[in-house]
Design a protein around this motif. Structure first.
Motif, PDB file in Angstrom:
ATOM      1  N   ASN A 160       0.880  -1.164   0.000  1.00 61.26           N
ATOM      2  CA  ASN A 160       0.000   0.000   0.000  1.00 61.26           C
ATOM      3  C   ASN A 160       0.919   1.215   0.000  1.00 61.26           C
ATOM      4  O   ASN A 160       2.137   1.080   0.168  1.00 61.26           O
ATOM      5  CB  ASN A 160      -0.985  -0.007   1.181  1.00 61.26           C
ATOM      6  CG  ASN A 160      -0.310   0.038   2.532  1.00 61.26           C
ATOM      7  OD1 ASN A 160       0.586   0.849   2.772  1.00 61.26           O
ATOM      8  ND2 ASN A 160      -0.736  -0.825   3.447  1.00 61.26           N
TER       9      ASN A 160
ATOM     10  N   CYS B 122      -5.946  -1.894  -0.232  1.00 60.73           N
ATOM     11  CA  CYS B 122      -5.090  -2.792  -0.973  1.00 60.73           C
ATOM     12  C   CYS B 122      -5.345  -4.210  -0.455  1.00 60.73           C
ATOM     13  O   CYS B 122      -5.470  -4.409   0.756  1.00 60.73           O
ATOM     14  CB  CYS B 122      -3.638  -2.406  -0.789  1.00 60.73           C
ATOM     15  SG  CYS B 122      -3.274  -0.757  -1.453  1.00 60.73           S
TER      16      CYS B 122
ATOM     17  N   ALA C 111      -7.277   3.109   0.650  1.00 60.56           N
ATOM     18  CA  ALA C 111      -5.911   3.628   0.587  1.00 60.56           C
ATOM     19  C   ALA C 111      -5.982   5.124   0.310  1.00 60.56           C
ATOM     20  O   ALA C 111      -5.330   5.634  -0.592  1.00 60.56           O
ATOM     21  CB  ALA C 111      -5.092   2.913  -0.487  1.00 60.56           C
TER      22      ALA C 111
ATOM     23  N   ASN D 132      -7.444  -1.817   6.262  1.00 58.93           N
ATOM     24  CA  ASN D 132      -6.819  -3.042   5.785  1.00 58.93           C
ATOM     25  C   ASN D 132      -7.522  -4.269   6.347  1.00 58.93           C
ATOM     26  O   ASN D 132      -8.260  -4.189   7.329  1.00 58.93           O
ATOM     27  CB  ASN D 132      -5.343  -3.080   6.202  1.00 58.93           C
ATOM     28  CG  ASN D 132      -4.561  -1.889   5.709  1.00 58.93           C
ATOM     29  OD1 ASN D 132      -4.345  -1.755   4.513  1.00 58.93           O
ATOM     30  ND2 ASN D 132      -4.159  -1.015   6.609  1.00 58.93           N
TER      31      ASN D 132
END
Length: 818
Positions: free
Chosen positions: A103, A273, A320, A355
């Motif tokens: 990322n 990501c 992100a 995440n």
């Protein structure tokens, strides 16, 4: 031999047969671009260089072939046509450059295998590769993931650059020059469309407001749907969503004074990501606590066991969000035979990630968010003097940075069964860990000041001595606090003794630390160069360099009793000794260029990232490896026998390894068991329920992320013609790259070895004499399946996840310059 290896050998052989290297076409493109990229004096310097590539690598205008320095130069048009619209894509045409990004924050940018340790990024250490845009230092490597914006030229400098550049860099620098405001009206516009709903639009306009004021504005927009399908959410992840804006105002009140005010705003908002299931390996955790048994107990199966089906089922939200912006004021004042330069800049970085850190579709890690905000201030003063026998640069640099992070990590409904031993009745109670939350508050204050200088003394017409020095002061102050709350909101202090609390504290431990350190460093370098013949330059360099102190900003490792180890708060600076010899040559009436370099870099107290395999105790911390060495040979060859054909081959052999690292983290096959005590012999790798070494000796093994062999190669042919009544040339181009296998984990493991791969890109189009360029392109034309990175999932369960590289993409581009 595998198919991709056969294909790579054929393509490489064809490229050598065609006498290929960095496209000679780039020489003309870069030379033209530098007119705008290096202030108004550039055009005067260009005139007598006969198509040489003009660079500002040493803070003055010079031909790339005349400087005793290994440098790769890429022009703006070459970047556009090869699809290298950010630093990540540069590595396909600059084989000594390596960039890995799970990322934007966790991005590693290395040259010759050195720069930053591979893995999760810590704010507590410096980058070894500096990123500079129009003389402004970008401390956040996340900048490397943004699109280039109105770029004229990119210079990749290899080796230590501390005596020339504001911020000390031990591995090299990426020096980016943008197009500057002009007093003649001009502009560019470009639109690209492709598969995966790829859309990219870029434009720039420049012109005068008065006889002394000129402005330039530029914008860029890139959008593409993701290449991985999340079957749980129905979304495509790993998308692109980039916006860039840049404005510059040039005030030239006198011929010898140029003042440029620049501002930029860059935003990413990608659905990113993620990862895909790759494989499982046997660890030393008890068999009923390894991935297969745990997945069966929770009735879970990944959506596909073939990573290149590109299917994922991540259940946590992904984001992100990333903003980088800033303002700079650059003053160039020609004083006598030299130029006095002042560069004042403010940079801001705002990072908003989300995440899924368990890499599965199970609610184990429910949230993993560590948003950060950075403010950076820099001031550089520099005087560059040029005469017939003596050139020198002297400068002073000041840097101040503050980063604030607000971390949030929480466990989900499946965490108890996944993390607690099945023999413990608590493993069957989801409420034990469900909602368990760690809130992390941290900040970093970093201050740096330096004076530096480099002298070039032309002893004779052929022989030049070039010494350089740098005096540097650094200070870092950190703060880290982790507070832990149960799912019912009760705060844990870490002193609880009941079984339920101990199970929770095994996941998240409260911690408070405030590491700080400061250090002075004096470094120097010496380069000797000799012109063996016209257009043949030999050089030798020795550099004594350093990477400054680091602090453990993400929390401290703990001892056997769970007590933070205060001595681990700061890590030593890297001690770097660098040696290099090289030859730069042109022949065949300058139609061919061959540059060779051999190097060796020895680093003591190498700053490495260490992880402990647990879910939430630490994201990873910094430690010193005893000694690392990177050595190798590089070759760049270019040929342009006529205006109708050019070709290139770049190659690099890099042997980068740990010379001595006896207390490294262990690879997955040696992790997860009972830690060996004195007198105990660790079990064989992959023994369920075995005895694991406390740490591993990886001396002699390769550094992560480094391929021993890397090549880029290609060619372009053109023929005169006309289209839409416009005279110009039709062209056909090919660009290929190959890299051998590399480790995707700090401690090498067969489980995380990324196999070598080759990529092929083609383009065909028409360029008019008046600035029209229409071309079709296909990238990864043979649809090579490859990984950019592999990841070891936390918990020592043996799960390996991965990030596949882009599949075949194709499209078309139309651009016009006016």
């Amino acid at each position: 031999m595998k198919t991709h290896a056969i294909r790579s050998a054929l393509l490489l052989g064809a490229a050598f047969t065609g006498l290929a290297a960095v496209p000679a076409q780039a020489q003309d493109q870069a030379a033209a671009a530098t007119d705008q990229a290096t202030d108004s004096t550039a055009s005067e310097a260009q005139g007598g260089n006969g198509g040489d590539i003009i660079v500002t690598a040493r803070r003055r205008l010079e031909s790339a072939q005349d400087i005793p320095l290994a440098v790769t130069v890429l022009g703006g048009q070459q970047l556009t046509e090869t699809g290298a619209f950010n630093v990540a894509r540069l590595q396909q045409i600059a084989p000594t450059l390596q960039l890995y990004s799970s990322n934007p924050r966790n991005t590693s940018l290395n040259i010759r295998g050195l720069g930053v340790p591979f893995g999760l990024t810590s704010d507590g250490f410096e980058q070894g590769v500096g990123i500079y845009i129009d003389d402004v230092y970008y401390s956040r490597v996340a900048a490397a993931t943004f699109d280039f914006l109105d770029v004229a030229q990119v210079e990749v400098l290899r080796g230590p650059q501390g005596t020339l550049y504001g911020k000390n860099t031990t591995a090299g620098a990426v020096n980016i020059k943008t197009n500057q405001p002009t007093f003649d009206f001009e502009g560019t516009a470009e639109v690209s469309l492709g598969n995966y709903e790829f859309k990219q639009a870029r434009t720039a306009v420049s012109g005068p407001l008065s006889d002394t004021v000129a402005v330039r504005v530029a914008a860029s927009l890139t959008d593409r749907r993701g290449t991985i399908r999340n079957v749980r959410t129905g979304q495509d992840i790993q998308s692109l969503d980039n916006l860039g804006l840049r404005g510059q105002v040039l005030w030239q009140p006198a011929e010898n004074l140029r003042i440029t005010l620049a501002g930029d705003y860059n935003k990413q908002d990608a659905n990113c990501c993620g990862s895909v299931f790759v494989r499982t390996v046997s660890t030393q955790r008890p068999l009923n606590r390894q991935f297969a048994a745990l997945a069966a107990a929770l009735n879970y199966a990944p959506p596909s066991t073939n990573a290149f089906d590109r299917l994922s089922d991540l259940d946590s939200t992904l984001n992100a969000g990333n903003v980088i912006a800033g303002v700079s004021l650059r003053i160039n004042w020609d004083v006598g035979p030299g130029t006095l330069t002042s560069v004042t800049a403010w940079r801001h970085w705002d990072w908003k990630p989300e995440n899924d850190r368990d890499f599965t579709g199970l609610p184990i890690v429910a949230r993993s968010q560590n948003p950060s905000q950075q403010d950076q201030y820099t001031q550089e003063f520099r005087y560059a003097y040029t005469s017939e026998a003596i050139d020198f640069v002297v400068g002073a640099f000041a840097f101040n940075q503050r980063i604030d992070t607000q971390g949030l990590e929480s466990q989900g409904a499946a965490a108890s069964r996944w993390n607690i031993a099945p023999s413990n009745a608590l493993s069957n109670d989801p409420s034990v860990l469900n909602g368990l939350t760690a809130r992390n508050t941290q900040f970093l204050k970093s201050t740096s000041a330096a004076v530096f200088g480099q002298l070039s003394w032309k002893v004779t017409d052929a022989f030049t001595i070039q010494p350089g020095v740098r005096l540097n002061y650094d200070k870092k102050e950190g703060f880290y606090q982790r507070r832990v709350f149960t799912g019912t909101g009760t705060e844990l202090t870490g002193t609880e003794t009941d079984a339920r609390s101990r199970a929770q504290l095994a996941i998240f431990q409260p911690q408070l630390s405030a590491p700080e350190d400061s250090d002075w460093n004096f470094t120097y370098d010496l380069t000797l160069s000799y012109e063996l013949a016209p257009d043949v330059l030999a050089y030798a360099t020795y550099a004594k360099s350093f990477k400054t102190i680091g602090i453990n900003q993400n929390g401290l490792p703990t001892d056997a009793n769970g007590v933070p180890i205060a001595a681990a708060g700061a890590i030593k600076p890297e001690n770097v000794n660098h040696y290099e010899i090289g030859v730069k040559s042109q022949f065949w009436d300058r139609k061919a260029t061959l540059n060779l370099a051999a190097f060796r870099t020895d680093i003591r107290d190498y700053q490495a990232t260490v992880t402990n395999g647990q879910f939430g105790v630490l994201r990873g911390f910094l430690a010193n490896a005893d000694k690392v060495r990177s050595q190798g040979i590089e070759a760049d060859f270019t040929v342009r026998p006529s205006e109708r054909f050019n070709a290139y081959v770049n190659g690099a052999y890099t042997d980068a390894k740990y010379v001595r690292f006896v207390d490294a983290p262990c690879p997955p096959e040696l992790s997860g068991g009972t830690t060996a005590t004195a007198g105990q012999t660790p079990s064989a790798p992959g023994t369920p329920g075995g005895i694991s070494p406390a740490n591993c000796d990886i001396s002699g093994q390769r550094l992560a992320g480094v391929s021993k062999w890397a090549f880029s190669f290609g060619a372009e042919a053109n023929a005169p013609g006309s289209l839409f009544g416009e005279a110009g040339q039709f062209y056909l181009g090919y660009d290929g790259s190959y890299r051998s296998d590399f480790s995707s984990n700090a401690s090498p493991s067969a489980a995380t070895l990324v196999k070598g791969y080759s990529l092929s890109n083609f383009r065909a189009g028409f360029r008019s004499d008046d600035g029209l360029n229409i071309f079709a392109w296909v990238r990864n034309a043979f649809d090579e399946n490859y990984f950019e990175q592999l990841f070891i999932a936390p918990g020592n369960t043996g799960l390996i996840a991965g990030l596949p590289g882009d599949p075949r993409t194709w499209g078309g581009t139309v651009s016009i310059a006016f």
